[in-house]
Design an enzyme around this catalytic site. Sequence first.
Site, PDB file in Angstrom:
ATOM      1  N   SER A   1      95.805  59.061 111.231  1.00  0.00           N
ATOM      2  CA  SER A   1      94.369  59.318 111.175  1.00  0.00           C
ATOM      3  C   SER A   1      93.629  58.679 112.346  1.00  0.00           C
ATOM      4  CB  SER A   1      93.783  58.789 109.868  1.00  0.00           C
ATOM      5  OG  SER A   1      94.330  59.468 108.751  1.00  0.00           O
TER       6      SER A   1
ATOM      7  N   GLY B   1      94.280  62.516 107.646  1.00  0.00           N
ATOM      8  CA  GLY B   1      94.545  62.989 108.992  1.00  0.00           C
ATOM      9  C   GLY B   1      93.355  62.769 109.904  1.00  0.00           C
TER      10      GLY B   1
ATOM     11  N   CYS C   1      91.172  61.540 101.695  1.00  0.00           N
ATOM     12  CA  CYS C   1      90.567  61.404 103.016  1.00  0.00           C
ATOM     13  C   CYS C   1      90.309  62.775 103.655  1.00  0.00           C
ATOM     14  CB  CYS C   1      91.417  60.505 103.901  1.00  0.00           C
ATOM     15  SG  CYS C   1      90.495  59.821 105.302  1.00  0.00           S
ATOM     16  N   LEU C   2      91.031  63.146 104.707  1.00  0.00           N
ATOM     17  CA  LEU C   2      90.847  64.475 105.296  1.00  0.00           C
ATOM     18  C   LEU C   2      91.093  65.552 104.252  1.00  0.00           C
ATOM     19  CD1 LEU C   2      90.318  66.114 107.963  1.00  0.00           C
ATOM     20  CD2 LEU C   2      92.811  66.212 108.198  1.00  0.00           C
TER      21      LEU C   2
ATOM     22  N   GLY D   1      85.594  58.909 109.682  1.00  0.00           N
ATOM     23  CA  GLY D   1      84.386  59.015 110.487  1.00  0.00           C
ATOM     24  C   GLY D   1      83.553  60.217 110.132  1.00  0.00           C
TER      25      GLY D   1
ATOM     26  N   HIS E   1      91.386  55.475 100.339  1.00  0.00           N
ATOM     27  CA  HIS E   1      92.857  55.454 100.351  1.00  0.00           C
ATOM     28  C   HIS E   1      93.409  54.611  99.199  1.00  0.00           C
ATOM     29  CE1 HIS E   1      93.860  57.476 104.204  1.00  0.00           C
ATOM     30  NE2 HIS E   1      92.608  57.153 104.471  1.00  0.00           N
TER      31      HIS E   1
ATOM     32  N   GLU F   1      96.374  54.501  98.083  1.00  0.00           N
ATOM     33  CA  GLU F   1      97.727  54.022  98.384  1.00  0.00           C
ATOM     34  C   GLU F   1      97.716  52.758  99.242  1.00  0.00           C
ATOM     35  OE1 GLU F   1      96.604  55.565 102.205  1.00  0.00           O
ATOM     36  OE2 GLU F   1      96.252  56.310 100.178  1.00  0.00           O
TER      37      GLU F   1
END
Length: 380
Positions: free
Chosen positions: A45, A237, A264-265, A308, A348, A350
């Site tokens: 990422s 990512g 996330c992504l 971001g 995240h 994990e």
Amino acid sequence: MQAVLALEDGSIYSGVGFGAQGVQTGEIVFNTSMTGYQEILTDPSYHRQIVTMTVPHIGNTGINPDDLESDRVWVAGFVVRSLSPRVSNWRSQRDLDGYLREQNVIGISEVATRQLVRHLRTRGVMRAAIAHGEAALDTAALVQAALNAPDMSGANLVDEVTAEEAYNWSQTSDPAWYKTHQYDSSGPLIVAYDTGIKRNILRMMADRGLRVTVVPAHTTAAEVLAMKPAGVFLSNGPGDPAAVTDMIDNVRDLLGKTPIFGICLGHQILALALGGETEKMRFGHRGGNQPVKNLLTGVVEISAHNHGFAVTANSDLHGAEVTHINLNDNTIEGLRHVELGAFSVQYHPEASPGPHDSLYLFDEFVSRVKQTSTEAEGSV
């Protein structure tokens, strides 16, 4: 040897170089984590980003093979206040300087990182150039190199980090860190889209009795469904999620046909597939101490972040509800669409930055997958 960090607005930060020599450009960002620099360096990422660590002392725990999130360093450069001259950790096998030199990544130490981070918080993240060696002498050329660097907005970087071909994953996590170890070679099959996936995500699923097949990001929805998965995972990512149009189309085609979990992504792509929008943040969330509130339970989780971009508030998500928010700025941190069987989080789980507050999300995914598998078997 001299090193320089040059920002596109003309700001110059001098320091001492380590790692590789040369020049590299990228988006300058900062991470507030107290530990975990090795996981940060190898997280896909961070592709095309120069990462500044706010904790002042970096490198004292060295490098070991167990904490790698991928098989290479992805950051475009590494900025620290102080590089530890000594490595002292029982798992360490080498020092940070030598590791970055081998990986051809430039590092710079003795930088006024507090000043730099305050500047980025005020002005926002921007393009930058990092130089180590003779190239550091020409600061005007470095500022121009930063200005010539591609912007992160509109950048589809997924094709640069995804796997070349599909592979199976069965490795579980180290029992010293996690108690759940139930890998089952005949368990439900999960297809995980690799848009920059971290290894610990895969371990979390293997720990819970799931068989995991990782597929490249260009894999079509039809190809995934032909594998008859019990669920689909959308990974983290780099880059602008709105630019990953093929993935958005694939996820849209998968909605309602199999349980979907995104991180996330993957969270952003799910939101876009549902009809929502995303936007670039001023300086993003990157660190291990972000407070996220679960709106379904009222519990506040201390979580790890690296993003971001964010799902735009008040996006039309066509039936999905917001399940989590960030308590620092109220940005959207989680979604679920009950009817379509999809949910996601921006952070995240994990990463487990000390607390394991968010691991329940993997358990929730397993529960949905097993329920779907049972229903499918009952209908045969």
